[in-house]
Motif scaffolding. Structure first.
Motif, PDB file in Angstrom:
ATOM      1  N   PRO A  42      -1.966 -11.478 -13.339  1.00 13.58           N
ATOM      2  CA  PRO A  42      -2.564 -11.292 -12.131  1.00 13.58           C
ATOM      3  C   PRO A  42      -1.791 -10.822 -11.067  1.00 13.58           C
ATOM      4  O   PRO A  42      -2.357 -10.083 -10.129  1.00 13.58           O
ATOM      5  CB  PRO A  42      -2.946 -12.526 -12.118  1.00 13.58           C
ATOM      6  CG  PRO A  42      -2.331 -13.683 -12.757  1.00 13.58           C
ATOM      7  CD  PRO A  42      -2.002 -12.943 -13.804  1.00 13.58           C
ATOM      8  N   LEU A  43      -0.555 -10.980 -11.033  1.00  8.83           N
ATOM      9  CA  LEU A  43       0.335 -10.499 -10.016  1.00  8.83           C
ATOM     10  C   LEU A  43       0.275  -8.750  -9.989  1.00  8.83           C
ATOM     11  O   LEU A  43       0.062  -8.363  -8.953  1.00  8.83           O
ATOM     12  CB  LEU A  43       1.725 -10.914 -10.130  1.00  8.83           C
ATOM     13  CG  LEU A  43       2.214 -12.228  -9.509  1.00  8.83           C
ATOM     14  CD1 LEU A  43       3.756 -12.487  -9.670  1.00  8.83           C
ATOM     15  CD2 LEU A  43       1.919 -12.336  -8.001  1.00  8.83           C
ATOM     16  N   ARG A  94       5.446  -7.684  -2.100  1.00  6.94           N
ATOM     17  CA  ARG A  94       4.128  -8.431  -2.174  1.00  6.94           C
ATOM     18  C   ARG A  94       4.668  -9.793  -3.117  1.00  6.94           C
ATOM     19  O   ARG A  94       4.015 -10.736  -2.802  1.00  6.94           O
ATOM     20  CB  ARG A  94       3.117  -7.682  -2.938  1.00  6.94           C
ATOM     21  CG  ARG A  94       2.879  -6.178  -2.133  1.00  6.94           C
ATOM     22  CD  ARG A  94       2.663  -6.496  -0.607  1.00  6.94           C
ATOM     23  NE  ARG A  94       1.166  -6.873  -0.400  1.00  6.94           N
ATOM     24  CZ  ARG A  94       0.908  -7.396   0.815  1.00  6.94           C
ATOM     25  NH1 ARG A  94       1.785  -7.540   1.722  1.00  6.94           N
ATOM     26  NH2 ARG A  94      -0.105  -7.942   0.911  1.00  6.94           N
ATOM     27  N   GLY A  95       5.209  -9.541  -4.178  1.00  3.95           N
ATOM     28  CA  GLY A  95       5.233 -10.730  -4.892  1.00  3.95           C
ATOM     29  C   GLY A  95       6.852 -11.206  -5.125  1.00  3.95           C
ATOM     30  O   GLY A  95       7.654 -10.614  -5.450  1.00  3.95           O
ATOM     31  N   LEU A  96       6.993 -12.413  -4.787  1.00  6.62           N
ATOM     32  CA  LEU A  96       8.226 -13.054  -4.926  1.00  6.62           C
ATOM     33  C   LEU A  96       8.444 -14.138  -6.049  1.00  6.62           C
ATOM     34  O   LEU A  96       7.567 -15.193  -5.979  1.00  6.62           O
ATOM     35  CB  LEU A  96       8.853 -13.641  -3.610  1.00  6.62           C
ATOM     36  CG  LEU A  96       9.965 -14.202  -3.635  1.00  6.62           C
ATOM     37  CD1 LEU A  96      11.439 -13.526  -4.045  1.00  6.62           C
ATOM     38  CD2 LEU A  96      10.438 -15.018  -2.386  1.00  6.62           C
ATOM     39  N   GLY A 121      12.936  -0.299  -0.815  1.00  3.96           N
ATOM     40  CA  GLY A 121      11.896  -1.448  -0.629  1.00  3.96           C
ATOM     41  C   GLY A 121      11.682  -1.747  -2.394  1.00  3.96           C
ATOM     42  O   GLY A 121      12.201  -1.391  -3.176  1.00  3.96           O
ATOM     43  N   ALA A 122      10.921  -2.749  -2.605  1.00  2.36           N
ATOM     44  CA  ALA A 122      10.330  -3.266  -3.926  1.00  2.36           C
ATOM     45  C   ALA A 122       9.153  -3.725  -3.560  1.00  2.36           C
ATOM     46  O   ALA A 122       8.762  -4.096  -2.799  1.00  2.36           O
ATOM     47  CB  ALA A 122      11.371  -4.050  -4.135  1.00  2.36           C
ATOM     48  N   ASP A 123       8.363  -3.684  -4.907  1.00  3.29           N
ATOM     49  CA  ASP A 123       7.038  -4.277  -5.063  1.00  3.29           C
ATOM     50  C   ASP A 123       7.138  -5.772  -5.169  1.00  3.29           C
ATOM     51  O   ASP A 123       6.113  -6.518  -4.601  1.00  3.29           O
ATOM     52  CB  ASP A 123       6.207  -3.546  -5.769  1.00  3.29           C
ATOM     53  CG  ASP A 123       5.837  -2.030  -5.567  1.00  3.29           C
ATOM     54  OD1 ASP A 123       5.701  -1.765  -4.249  1.00  3.29           O
ATOM     55  OD2 ASP A 123       6.180  -1.240  -6.397  1.00  3.29           O
ATOM     56  N   MET A 124       8.026  -5.933  -6.166  1.00 10.27           N
ATOM     57  CA  MET A 124       8.123  -7.317  -6.669  1.00 10.27           C
ATOM     58  C   MET A 124       9.710  -7.848  -7.119  1.00 10.27           C
ATOM     59  O   MET A 124      10.558  -6.815  -7.482  1.00 10.27           O
ATOM     60  CB  MET A 124       7.710  -7.624  -7.901  1.00 10.27           C
ATOM     61  CG  MET A 124       5.973  -7.391  -7.862  1.00 10.27           C
ATOM     62  SD  MET A 124       5.240  -7.648  -9.467  1.00 10.27           S
ATOM     63  CE  MET A 124       3.478  -6.954  -9.144  1.00 10.27           C
ATOM     64  N   VAL A 125      10.034  -8.850  -6.604  1.00  7.55           N
ATOM     65  CA  VAL A 125      11.507  -9.284  -6.729  1.00  7.55           C
ATOM     66  C   VAL A 125      11.327 -10.665  -7.626  1.00  7.55           C
ATOM     67  O   VAL A 125      10.674 -11.447  -7.234  1.00  7.55           O
ATOM     68  CB  VAL A 125      12.049  -9.491  -5.311  1.00  7.55           C
ATOM     69  CG1 VAL A 125      13.655 -10.287  -5.458  1.00  7.55           C
ATOM     70  CG2 VAL A 125      12.317  -8.180  -4.601  1.00  7.55           C
ATOM     71  N   VAL A 126      12.269 -10.548  -8.353  1.00  5.06           N
ATOM     72  CA  VAL A 126      12.374 -11.746  -9.363  1.00  5.06           C
ATOM     73  C   VAL A 126      13.840 -12.263  -9.024  1.00  5.06           C
ATOM     74  O   VAL A 126      14.775 -11.621  -9.305  1.00  5.06           O
ATOM     75  CB  VAL A 126      12.380 -11.670 -10.810  1.00  5.06           C
ATOM     76  CG1 VAL A 126      12.321 -12.793 -11.801  1.00  5.06           C
ATOM     77  CG2 VAL A 126      10.822 -10.643 -11.050  1.00  5.06           C
ATOM     78  N   THR A 148       2.423 -13.448  -2.322  1.00  2.00           N
ATOM     79  CA  THR A 148       2.381 -14.371  -3.363  1.00  2.00           C
ATOM     80  C   THR A 148       3.793 -14.854  -3.757  1.00  2.00           C
ATOM     81  O   THR A 148       4.746 -14.307  -4.074  1.00  2.00           O
ATOM     82  CB  THR A 148       1.745 -14.075  -4.621  1.00  2.00           C
ATOM     83  OG1 THR A 148       0.221 -13.364  -4.431  1.00  2.00           O
ATOM     84  CG2 THR A 148       1.678 -15.154  -5.700  1.00  2.00           C
ATOM     85  N   LEU A 149       4.018 -16.204  -3.775  1.00  2.84           N
ATOM     86  CA  LEU A 149       5.395 -16.931  -4.098  1.00  2.84           C
ATOM     87  C   LEU A 149       5.049 -17.569  -5.471  1.00  2.84           C
ATOM     88  O   LEU A 149       4.360 -18.257  -5.470  1.00  2.84           O
ATOM     89  CB  LEU A 149       5.475 -17.845  -3.019  1.00  2.84           C
ATOM     90  CG  LEU A 149       6.816 -18.642  -3.384  1.00  2.84           C
ATOM     91  CD1 LEU A 149       8.182 -18.021  -3.543  1.00  2.84           C
ATOM     92  CD2 LEU A 149       7.233 -19.820  -2.156  1.00  2.84           C
ATOM     93  N   VAL A 150       5.966 -17.553  -6.454  1.00  7.41           N
ATOM     94  CA  VAL A 150       5.802 -18.299  -7.450  1.00  7.41           C
ATOM     95  C   VAL A 150       7.070 -18.799  -7.799  1.00  7.41           C
ATOM     96  O   VAL A 150       8.305 -18.440  -7.634  1.00  7.41           O
ATOM     97  CB  VAL A 150       5.752 -17.180  -9.027  1.00  7.41           C
ATOM     98  CG1 VAL A 150       5.798 -17.943  -9.959  1.00  7.41           C
ATOM     99  CG2 VAL A 150       4.635 -16.215  -8.682  1.00  7.41           C
ATOM    100  N   LEU A 151       6.914 -20.251  -7.875  1.00  5.81           N
ATOM    101  CA  LEU A 151       8.238 -21.185  -8.396  1.00  5.81           C
ATOM    102  C   LEU A 151       7.876 -21.549  -9.797  1.00  5.81           C
ATOM    103  O   LEU A 151       7.043 -22.386 -10.119  1.00  5.81           O
ATOM    104  CB  LEU A 151       8.140 -22.394  -7.400  1.00  5.81           C
ATOM    105  CG  LEU A 151       8.325 -22.156  -6.002  1.00  5.81           C
ATOM    106  CD1 LEU A 151       8.426 -23.725  -5.506  1.00  5.81           C
ATOM    107  CD2 LEU A 151       9.364 -21.405  -5.619  1.00  5.81           C
TER     108      LEU A 151
END
Length: 417
Positions: free
Chosen positions: A58-59, A75-77, A125-130, A152-155
């Motif tokens: 979904p991300l 957008r997504g972390l 920049g980046a779209d998503m960072v892990v 969106t933050l994911v833990l």
């Protein structure tokens, strides 16, 4: 049930199928529609149940729908407790995006290596960072990125992120995020600390709890072998020689023990390596790669390897030292018996750890029959006395030295009330 029935676009469903995701798992069926709706979720499901894909898919769809400007915006972390997990999740995102019409820019950041390549990767920049929390804070201090556009933050492995050493860093990061965002908390266990965080962080969260079932419970045969502390390494060598598993993940309590056991195995001609926090990133990466391809038979690891590391078709896990909590026991043995395969989890039970293992059994609501191996029968008596306080050495619950001293003084003649 196809992935498209969960609300995923056909391109993403095809990409998931290309990566071996034929049908959604229980956690994916429950989580994907809620995440696509923008809900906050608190999800618990057993290890190996497919939690990573449950939020990665979904991300990626949210990114596809929101990708309307040429300039990349974060957008997504995704926050994770270890570098191995960060690398693994980053690879999953990239693999699931391989067949999409356009590719997101995914940057993986973790400590133990030079920060400069990660800063270079974030240019433009980046779209998503892990990321792991500490390295992400370092990058923020270097002005390599900002968190103001995170939607969106994911833990992931949220309970581990709340342990000592992570909680303060996570709190600093939460203060830097925009107040209105989607929050996803995922874990295999749900301790009280996670419940407290959920109450303060999540907004009207959807609770997902995937229970163990005969169909979903991993086929893990648990064994408990009684042995004297000093003879554990010899017993391990005996098991390797007589049962000859292709690969074995051995869990120990400390970095020193990992190196010691690894050296003893190497001296006996066993292809072994150690994995712990003192190893460099290149050493850790090489050890995991060699173990996954069976160039190593034994990987001796501290709990750095217990959380989320996906090692396909791992036949055996050995608890050389018992973990400090029942939750960690679940994570450890969950490295075997994944994706429908079967596995064996062996725990060495010594005189000093017998009560603690009984507590683990109690929390797991099951009993593991005790075994003795011929030639390795324990000389120290393995106590079978009942637990006195119900804690058994669980982290944060054992008596302190001062408490023990007070108890000893109170027990002396003349000090009784």
């Amino acid at each position: 049930m196809p992935f498209t029935s969960l609300g995923l676009q056909a391109a993403l469903a095809d990409s998931a199928a290309a990566q071996g995701y034929s049908t959604p798992t229980a956690i994916q069926r429950a989580a994907i529609p809620l995440i696509l709706q923008g809900s906050d979720i608190l999800a618990t499901a057993q290890t190996g149940s497919g939690k990573t894909a449950a939020y990665c898919l979904p991300l990626l769809q949210q990114w596809l729908c929101d990708h309307t400007t040429a300039r990349r915006q974060l957008r997504g972390l995704i926050l994770l407790p270890t570098r191995e997990l960060a690398i693994q999740v980053g690879n999953t995102l990239r693999e699931l995006a391989e067949s999409l019409p356009r590719q997101p820019k995914v940057v993986v950041a973790y400590g133990g290596v030079s920060i400069n390549p990660q800063m270079m990767a974030l240019r433009g920049g980046a779209d998503m960072v892990v990321a792991t929390p500490g390295r992400l804070l370092d990058l923020l201090q270097q002005n390599a990125l900002r968190l103001t556009t995170v939607s969106t933050l994911v833990l992931d492995e949220a309970d581990r992120l709340l342990e000592q050493g992570f909680a303060a860093e996570v709190s600093q990061l939460l203060a830097l995020l925009p107040p209105y965002r989607q929050n996803l908390l995922l874990s295999a266990t749900f301790p009280p600390k996670l419940r407290s965080l959920a109450e303060t962080l999540l907004r009207q969260p959807q609770r997902i709890d995937i229970p163990h079932s005969p169909d979903s419970t991993p086929a893990i045969r648990q064994r408990a072998i009684e042995v004297d502390t000093a003879r554990r390494t010899m017993l391990l060598r005996h098991l390797l020689q007589n049962e000859n598993p292709e690969r074995v993940l051995v869990f120990v309590a400390s970095r020193h023990t990992a190196d010691h056991v690894c050296n003893k195995l190497q001296q006996a001609g066993v292809r072994a390596a150690a994995l712990h926090s003192d190893c460099s990133q290149s050493q850790r990466g090489q050890a995991l790669a060699d173990f996954k391809t069976a160039h190593l038979q034994v990987l001796v690891a501290t709990d750095v390897a217990a959380r989320g590391i996906d090692i396909a078709h791992l036949p055996m896990v050995v608890n050389y030292d018992l973990p400090r909590s029942p939750a960690d026991y679940t994570h450890r043995i969950g490295r075997t018996g994944r994706a429908g395969a079967s596995g064996v989890a062996i725990s060495f039970v010594c005189a000093y750890s017998a009560a603690h293992f009984r507590l683990i059994e109690k929390r797991q609501q099951q009993q593991v029959p005790r075994e003795r191996v011929a030639g390795f029968e324990p000389q120290d008596p393995v106590a079978n006395t009942p637990l006195q306080d119900g804690n058994g050495g669980i982290k944060g619950k054992r008596m302190s030295k001062k408490d023990k001293l007070r108890a000893a003084q109170a027990a002396q003649p003349g000090n009784q009330p």
